[in-house]
Motif scaffolding. Structure first.
Motif, PDB file in Angstrom:
ATOM      1  N   ASP A  50     -16.960  64.909  72.682  1.00  0.00           N
ATOM      2  CA  ASP A  50     -17.071  63.831  71.697  1.00  0.00           C
ATOM      3  C   ASP A  50     -15.720  63.507  71.075  1.00  0.00           C
ATOM      4  O   ASP A  50     -15.382  62.343  70.872  1.00  0.00           O
ATOM      5  CB  ASP A  50     -18.072  64.207  70.595  1.00  0.00           C
ATOM      6  N   HIS A  54     -13.250  59.934  71.106  1.00  0.00           N
ATOM      7  CA  HIS A  54     -13.044  59.221  69.849  1.00  0.00           C
ATOM      8  C   HIS A  54     -11.642  58.603  69.850  1.00  0.00           C
ATOM      9  O   HIS A  54     -10.669  59.261  70.202  1.00  0.00           O
ATOM     10  CB  HIS A  54     -13.196  60.170  68.661  1.00  0.00           C
ATOM     11  N   LEU A  77     -17.327  53.771  70.283  1.00  0.00           N
ATOM     12  CA  LEU A  77     -16.412  53.820  69.132  1.00  0.00           C
ATOM     13  C   LEU A  77     -15.130  53.053  69.400  1.00  0.00           C
ATOM     14  O   LEU A  77     -14.634  52.329  68.535  1.00  0.00           O
ATOM     15  CB  LEU A  77     -16.083  55.274  68.776  1.00  0.00           C
TER      16      LEU A  77
END
Length: 151
Positions: A50, A54, A77
């Motif tokens: 994750d 990002h 994102l």
């Protein structure tokens, strides 16, 4: 409260390290690994994956983004960050300025790849048609300078 959640007391040294502006990932890594060994996964099981996806923690920009295509399902994102930076319909001047600033950063790298990326950024800024003649002239001049540097 610390009696109810004893594992979270182990997070305090980690949080203090991240609060220190001089803390590096390498310094925090042993604590994070130790937390995982005792079964505490403060950021979820796939936190490394994750974090790598990002925008703030990417080691490098994905090639598909450099090519101008962002898969919104794979990079949600990143897509939302790019939308916030560039796609404000109400502020075309602000969007054009963002592209100009990005182009200036790429131009300052003084590499062939940087000049190409600068040309793309300046062209994207011009495509906003923001009706600010001073900004448009800067974008045209900067794009011409980058093209001149390429040869």
């Amino acid at each position: 409260m610390s009696e109810l959640y004893p594992p979270y007391s182990a997070l305090i040294p980690l949080l203090r390290m991240f609060d220190d502006s001089d803390c590096t990932y390498e310094e925090a890594r042993p604590i994070m690994d130790a937390l995982e060994k005792v079964g505490l996964e403060p950021f979820g099981k796939d936190w490394r994956k994750d974090m790598a996806m990002h925008p703030l923690f990417m080691d490098e920009v994905p090639q598909e983004v450099l090519d101008g295509e962002v898969d919104r399902k794979k990079w949600p994102l990143l897509a939302s960050h790019l939308d916030m930076m560039y796609d404000d319909e109400d502020d075309l001047v602000g969007s054009a300025r963002s592209y100009k600033e990005d182009g200036n950063r790429e131009y300052a790298k003084a590499t062939r790849e940087g000049y190409y990326k600068a040309i793309i950024s300046y062209s994207e800024g011009l495509s906003k048609e923001c009706k600010d003649s001073a900004l448009d002239s800067q974008l045209y001049c900067n794009r011409a300078a980058a093209q001149f540097c390429i040869g």
